[in-house]
Design a protein around this motif. Structure first.
Motif, PDB file in Angstrom:
ATOM      1  N   LYS A  45      43.749  50.292  58.609  1.00  0.00           N
ATOM      2  CA  LYS A  45      45.160  50.348  59.023  1.00  0.00           C
ATOM      3  C   LYS A  45      46.043  49.585  58.042  1.00  0.00           C
ATOM      4  CE  LYS A  45      43.918  50.528  63.889  1.00  0.00           C
ATOM      5  NZ  LYS A  45      43.882  49.741  65.138  1.00  0.00           N
ATOM      6  N   ALA A  46      45.606  48.387  57.651  1.00  0.00           N
ATOM      7  CA  ALA A  46      46.387  47.584  56.700  1.00  0.00           C
ATOM      8  C   ALA A  46      46.467  48.284  55.345  1.00  0.00           C
ATOM      9  CB  ALA A  46      45.765  46.197  56.554  1.00  0.00           C
ATOM     10  N   THR A  47      45.391  48.944  54.955  1.00  0.00           N
ATOM     11  CA  THR A  47      45.379  49.677  53.690  1.00  0.00           C
ATOM     12  C   THR A  47      46.380  50.832  53.728  1.00  0.00           C
ATOM     13  OG1 THR A  47      43.066  49.080  53.331  1.00  0.00           O
ATOM     14  CG2 THR A  47      43.907  50.938  52.068  1.00  0.00           C
ATOM     15  N   ARG A  48      46.439  51.542  54.848  1.00  0.00           N
ATOM     16  CA  ARG A  48      47.405  52.638  54.976  1.00  0.00           C
ATOM     17  C   ARG A  48      48.841  52.137  54.901  1.00  0.00           C
ATOM     18  NH1 ARG A  48      43.683  54.535  58.804  1.00  0.00           N
ATOM     19  NH2 ARG A  48      44.875  53.670  60.533  1.00  0.00           N
ATOM     20  N   LEU A  49      49.042  50.858  55.254  1.00  0.00           N
ATOM     21  CA  LEU A  49      50.389  50.279  55.201  1.00  0.00           C
ATOM     22  C   LEU A  49      50.677  49.593  53.861  1.00  0.00           C
ATOM     23  CD1 LEU A  49      50.602  48.902  58.830  1.00  0.00           C
ATOM     24  CD2 LEU A  49      51.886  50.804  57.863  1.00  0.00           C
ATOM     25  N   GLY A  50      49.768  49.739  52.882  1.00  0.00           N
ATOM     26  CA  GLY A  50      50.062  49.270  51.541  1.00  0.00           C
ATOM     27  C   GLY A  50      49.225  48.122  51.011  1.00  0.00           C
ATOM     28  N   PHE A  51      48.352  47.508  51.816  1.00  0.00           N
ATOM     29  CA  PHE A  51      47.516  46.418  51.313  1.00  0.00           C
ATOM     30  C   PHE A  51      46.361  46.997  50.521  1.00  0.00           C
ATOM     31  CE2 PHE A  51      43.887  43.474  51.885  1.00  0.00           C
ATOM     32  CZ  PHE A  51      44.392  42.425  51.149  1.00  0.00           C
ATOM     33  N   GLU A  52      46.105  46.441  49.353  1.00  0.00           N
ATOM     34  CA  GLU A  52      44.997  46.874  48.501  1.00  0.00           C
ATOM     35  C   GLU A  52      43.875  45.843  48.603  1.00  0.00           C
ATOM     36  OE1 GLU A  52      42.410  48.702  46.464  1.00  0.00           O
ATOM     37  OE2 GLU A  52      44.317  49.694  46.829  1.00  0.00           O
ATOM     38  N   PRO A  53      42.816  46.111  49.375  1.00  0.00           N
ATOM     39  CA  PRO A  53      41.787  45.097  49.630  1.00  0.00           C
ATOM     40  C   PRO A  53      40.781  44.889  48.503  1.00  0.00           C
ATOM     41  CG  PRO A  53      41.242  47.100  50.796  1.00  0.00           C
ATOM     42  CD  PRO A  53      42.591  47.316  50.160  1.00  0.00           C
ATOM     43  N   ASP A  54      40.549  45.902  47.668  1.00  0.00           N
ATOM     44  CA  ASP A  54      39.446  45.833  46.708  1.00  0.00           C
ATOM     45  C   ASP A  54      39.417  44.582  45.831  1.00  0.00           C
ATOM     46  OD1 ASP A  54      38.400  48.177  47.711  1.00  0.00           O
ATOM     47  OD2 ASP A  54      39.375  49.438  46.211  1.00  0.00           O
ATOM     48  N   PRO A  55      40.529  44.104  45.286  1.00  0.00           N
ATOM     49  CA  PRO A  55      40.434  42.905  44.448  1.00  0.00           C
ATOM     50  C   PRO A  55      40.073  41.632  45.218  1.00  0.00           C
ATOM     51  CG  PRO A  55      42.566  43.995  44.153  1.00  0.00           C
ATOM     52  CD  PRO A  55      41.876  44.658  45.299  1.00  0.00           C
ATOM     53  N   HIS A  56      40.142  41.679  46.524  1.00  0.00           N
ATOM     54  CA  HIS A  56      39.945  40.476  47.328  1.00  0.00           C
ATOM     55  C   HIS A  56      38.613  40.431  48.069  1.00  0.00           C
ATOM     56  CE1 HIS A  56      44.146  39.937  46.476  1.00  0.00           C
ATOM     57  NE2 HIS A  56      44.392  41.122  46.994  1.00  0.00           N
ATOM     58  N   ILE A  57      37.895  41.528  48.082  1.00  0.00           N
ATOM     59  CA  ILE A  57      36.628  41.584  48.822  1.00  0.00           C
ATOM     60  C   ILE A  57      35.513  41.056  47.940  1.00  0.00           C
ATOM     61  CG2 ILE A  57      34.914  43.110  49.858  1.00  0.00           C
ATOM     62  CD1 ILE A  57      37.226  44.896  50.745  1.00  0.00           C
ATOM     63  N   ARG A  58      34.767  40.134  48.471  1.00  0.00           N
ATOM     64  CA  ARG A  58      33.605  39.575  47.782  1.00  0.00           C
ATOM     65  C   ARG A  58      32.378  39.864  48.631  1.00  0.00           C
ATOM     66  NH1 ARG A  58      37.138  39.552  44.771  1.00  0.00           N
ATOM     67  NH2 ARG A  58      38.119  37.818  43.749  1.00  0.00           N
ATOM     68  N   GLN A  59      31.425  40.523  48.039  1.00  0.00           N
ATOM     69  CA  GLN A  59      30.196  40.818  48.758  1.00  0.00           C
ATOM     70  C   GLN A  59      29.276  39.605  48.699  1.00  0.00           C
ATOM     71  OE1 GLN A  59      29.551  43.554  50.533  1.00  0.00           O
ATOM     72  NE2 GLN A  59      31.581  44.321  50.013  1.00  0.00           N
ATOM     73  N   LEU A  60      28.703  39.268  49.809  1.00  0.00           N
ATOM     74  CA  LEU A  60      27.794  38.141  49.902  1.00  0.00           C
ATOM     75  C   LEU A  60      26.372  38.633  49.674  1.00  0.00           C
ATOM     76  CD1 LEU A  60      27.403  35.169  50.628  1.00  0.00           C
ATOM     77  CD2 LEU A  60      27.201  35.877  52.999  1.00  0.00           C
ATOM     78  N   HIS A  61      25.675  37.982  48.761  1.00  0.00           N
ATOM     79  CA  HIS A  61      24.300  38.336  48.454  1.00  0.00           C
ATOM     80  C   HIS A  61      23.425  37.094  48.615  1.00  0.00           C
ATOM     81  CE1 HIS A  61      25.622  42.204  46.925  1.00  0.00           C
ATOM     82  NE2 HIS A  61      26.544  41.564  46.229  1.00  0.00           N
ATOM     83  N   PRO A  62      23.177  36.671  49.859  1.00  0.00           N
ATOM     84  CA  PRO A  62      22.364  35.465  50.060  1.00  0.00           C
ATOM     85  C   PRO A  62      20.912  35.718  49.657  1.00  0.00           C
ATOM     86  CG  PRO A  62      22.859  36.493  52.165  1.00  0.00           C
ATOM     87  CD  PRO A  62      23.607  37.261  51.117  1.00  0.00           C
ATOM     88  N   ARG A  63      20.303  34.695  49.146  1.00  0.00           N
ATOM     89  CA  ARG A  63      18.894  34.778  48.763  1.00  0.00           C
ATOM     90  C   ARG A  63      18.278  33.395  48.917  1.00  0.00           C
ATOM     91  NH1 ARG A  63      21.823  34.252  44.035  1.00  0.00           N
ATOM     92  NH2 ARG A  63      20.903  32.866  42.509  1.00  0.00           N
ATOM     93  N   ASP A  64      16.997  33.350  48.959  1.00  0.00           N
ATOM     94  CA  ASP A  64      16.323  32.059  49.115  1.00  0.00           C
ATOM     95  C   ASP A  64      15.259  31.857  48.046  1.00  0.00           C
ATOM     96  OD1 ASP A  64      14.479  33.882  49.978  1.00  0.00           O
ATOM     97  OD2 ASP A  64      14.177  32.990  51.938  1.00  0.00           O
ATOM     98  N   GLU A  65      15.556  32.338  46.838  1.00  0.00           N
ATOM     99  CA  GLU A  65      14.594  32.269  45.755  1.00  0.00           C
ATOM    100  C   GLU A  65      14.453  30.873  45.156  1.00  0.00           C
ATOM    101  OE1 GLU A  65      16.583  35.119  43.442  1.00  0.00           O
ATOM    102  OE2 GLU A  65      15.727  36.822  44.493  1.00  0.00           O
ATOM    103  N   ILE A  66      15.522  30.082  45.224  1.00  0.00           N
ATOM    104  CA  ILE A  66      15.466  28.727  44.678  1.00  0.00           C
ATOM    105  C   ILE A  66      15.939  27.738  45.743  1.00  0.00           C
ATOM    106  CG2 ILE A  66      15.734  29.457  42.272  1.00  0.00           C
ATOM    107  CD1 ILE A  66      18.698  28.816  42.472  1.00  0.00           C
ATOM    108  N   ASP A  67      15.670  26.476  45.550  1.00  0.00           N
ATOM    109  CA  ASP A  67      15.979  25.462  46.556  1.00  0.00           C
ATOM    110  C   ASP A  67      17.463  25.294  46.836  1.00  0.00           C
ATOM    111  OD1 ASP A  67      13.337  24.932  46.987  1.00  0.00           O
ATOM    112  OD2 ASP A  67      13.255  23.252  45.598  1.00  0.00           O
TER     113      ASP A  67
END
Length: 76
Positions: A45-67
């Motif tokens: 809905k916010a996107t249809r009203l003009g907000f561009e989310p792509d530059p602000h979205i950060r995907q979380l990639h949690p991992r437990d490979e190191i301490d």
């Protein structure tokens, strides 16, 4: 003195679409990070009203490979 909640519920799409660019500008100017969660249909809905989310979205990639990895200093 009345205290307001830090959690908001049921914000209509127009205020949401107006608030998101403001939050993006303020956090970028001040070098901050703002974490928000809401339903994807509200983002649509916010996107249809003009907000561009792509530059602000950060995907979380949690991992437990190191301490030192994890989420908010919690081990997964």
């Amino acid at each position: 003195m009345e205290r307001s909640s830090q959690i908001f519920d049921g914000v209509d799409e127009c205020p949401l679409a107006a608030a998101l660019p403001l939050v993006a500008d303020v956090t970028q100017d001040r070098g901050l990070q703002y974490i928000t969660t809401f339903n994807s249909d509200d983002l649509d809905k916010a996107t249809r009203l003009g907000f561009e989310p792509d530059p602000h979205i950060r995907q979380l990639h949690p991992r437990d490979e190191i301490d030192t990895s994890g989420l908010f200093r919690f081990r997964l």
